[in-house]
Design a protein around this motif. Structure first.
Motif, PDB file in Angstrom:
ATOM      1  N   ALA A  65       0.840  -1.205   0.000  1.00 31.01           N
ATOM      2  CA  ALA A  65       0.000   0.000   0.000  1.00 31.01           C
ATOM      3  C   ALA A  65       0.873   1.254   0.000  1.00 31.01           C
ATOM      4  CB  ALA A  65      -0.933   0.001   1.201  1.00 31.01           C
ATOM      5  N   TYR A  66       1.931   1.225   0.795  1.00 31.17           N
ATOM      6  CA  TYR A  66       2.872   2.359   0.832  1.00 31.17           C
ATOM      7  C   TYR A  66       3.497   2.572  -0.539  1.00 31.17           C
ATOM      8  CZ  TYR A  66       7.210   4.868   1.753  1.00 31.17           C
ATOM      9  OH  TYR A  66       8.249   5.761   1.702  1.00 31.17           O
ATOM     10  N   ARG A  67       3.935   1.504  -1.185  1.00 26.37           N
ATOM     11  CA  ARG A  67       4.566   1.608  -2.500  1.00 26.37           C
ATOM     12  C   ARG A  67       3.570   2.055  -3.575  1.00 26.37           C
ATOM     13  NH1 ARG A  67       9.022   3.398  -2.023  1.00 26.37           N
ATOM     14  NH2 ARG A  67      10.593   2.089  -1.089  1.00 26.37           N
ATOM     15  N   ARG A  68       2.302   1.777  -3.375  1.00 23.13           N
ATOM     16  CA  ARG A  68       1.272   2.252  -4.308  1.00 23.13           C
ATOM     17  C   ARG A  68       1.194   3.774  -4.256  1.00 23.13           C
ATOM     18  NH1 ARG A  68      -2.447   0.180  -8.181  1.00 23.13           N
ATOM     19  NH2 ARG A  68      -4.114   1.693  -8.306  1.00 23.13           N
ATOM     20  N   ILE A  69       1.371   4.345  -3.068  1.00 22.81           N
ATOM     21  CA  ILE A  69       1.312   5.795  -2.878  1.00 22.81           C
ATOM     22  C   ILE A  69       2.665   6.442  -3.146  1.00 22.81           C
ATOM     23  CG2 ILE A  69       0.950   7.607  -1.144  1.00 22.81           C
ATOM     24  CD1 ILE A  69      -1.163   5.720   0.086  1.00 22.81           C
TER      25      ILE A  69
ATOM     26  N   GLU B 135     -14.368   0.077  -0.684  1.00 24.75           N
ATOM     27  CA  GLU B 135     -15.309   0.984  -0.028  1.00 24.75           C
ATOM     28  C   GLU B 135     -14.766   1.586   1.268  1.00 24.75           C
ATOM     29  OE1 GLU B 135     -16.464  -3.267   1.106  1.00 24.75           O
ATOM     30  OE2 GLU B 135     -16.000  -2.226  -0.733  1.00 24.75           O
ATOM     31  N   VAL B 136     -13.628   1.108   1.752  1.00 22.56           N
ATOM     32  CA  VAL B 136     -13.024   1.661   2.965  1.00 22.56           C
ATOM     33  C   VAL B 136     -12.571   3.096   2.725  1.00 22.56           C
ATOM     34  CG1 VAL B 136     -11.048   1.462   4.515  1.00 22.56           C
ATOM     35  CG2 VAL B 136     -12.322  -0.573   3.889  1.00 22.56           C
TER      36      VAL B 136
ATOM     37  N   ASP C  32      -8.670   2.596  -4.948  1.00 23.66           N
ATOM     38  CA  ASP C  32      -7.920   1.368  -4.657  1.00 23.66           C
ATOM     39  C   ASP C  32      -8.059   0.892  -3.212  1.00 23.66           C
ATOM     40  OD1 ASP C  32      -6.384   3.278  -3.359  1.00 23.66           O
ATOM     41  OD2 ASP C  32      -4.676   3.079  -4.706  1.00 23.66           O
ATOM     42  N   GLY C  33      -8.885   1.556  -2.416  1.00 21.22           N
ATOM     43  CA  GLY C  33      -9.136   1.117  -1.054  1.00 21.22           C
ATOM     44  C   GLY C  33      -8.092   1.539  -0.045  1.00 21.22           C
ATOM     45  N   ILE C  34      -7.123   2.329  -0.440  1.00 23.58           N
ATOM     46  CA  ILE C  34      -6.076   2.773   0.483  1.00 23.58           C
ATOM     47  C   ILE C  34      -6.533   4.068   1.159  1.00 23.58           C
ATOM     48  CG2 ILE C  34      -3.700   3.618   0.679  1.00 23.58           C
ATOM     49  CD1 ILE C  34      -3.011   1.801  -1.691  1.00 23.58           C
ATOM     50  N   VAL C  35      -6.468   4.095   2.469  1.00 22.68           N
ATOM     51  CA  VAL C  35      -6.733   5.318   3.221  1.00 22.68           C
ATOM     52  C   VAL C  35      -5.403   5.984   3.471  1.00 22.68           C
ATOM     53  CG1 VAL C  35      -7.665   6.295   5.348  1.00 22.68           C
ATOM     54  CG2 VAL C  35      -8.781   4.326   4.297  1.00 22.68           C
TER      55      VAL C  35
END
Length: 103
Positions: free
Chosen positions: A59-63, A89-90, A96-99
């Motif tokens: 998730a970190y690498r996605r951002i 939906e989070v 992509d669901g990452i907060v």
């Protein structure tokens, strides 16, 4: 169960969460059925913690994509490997669901 490190802080947060907290969307939630305090384990002794670490890193690498010096473990495409296991939906701000916090 959590990765060892800040045991006292995690225990304190966990006990406070029993009473009142907020979920990723900002809704008020309670968890009165947490009976036991969290237990720490070394991540290299737990496949569960290793998997959670890998998902968090993906998730970190996605951002924050790797800059060329890093990225041997995973790159910005690894998050997509989770496929339908991601709860999109989070996140109300990202598909992509990452907060991403802080915003």
């Amino acid at each position: 169960m959590h990765d060892e490190g800040e045991d006292k802080k995690i225990k304190s947060l966990h006990r406070a969460f029993r009473r009142v907290s907020w979920d990723a969307r900002g809704a008020l939630v309670q968890a009165p059925y947490f009976v036991e305090d969290p237990i720490s384990r070394k991540s290299d002794d737990s496949y569960f913690i290793q998997l959670a670490d890998l998902c968090a890193y993906a998730a970190y690498r996605r951002i924050v994509p790797p800059d060329g010096r890093s990225g041997a473990v995973c790159n910005e495409k690894m998050w997509g490997e989770l496929g339908s296991r991601v709860l999109a939906e989070v996140s109300t701000s990202r598909p992509d669901g990452i907060v991403h916090w802080p915003r």
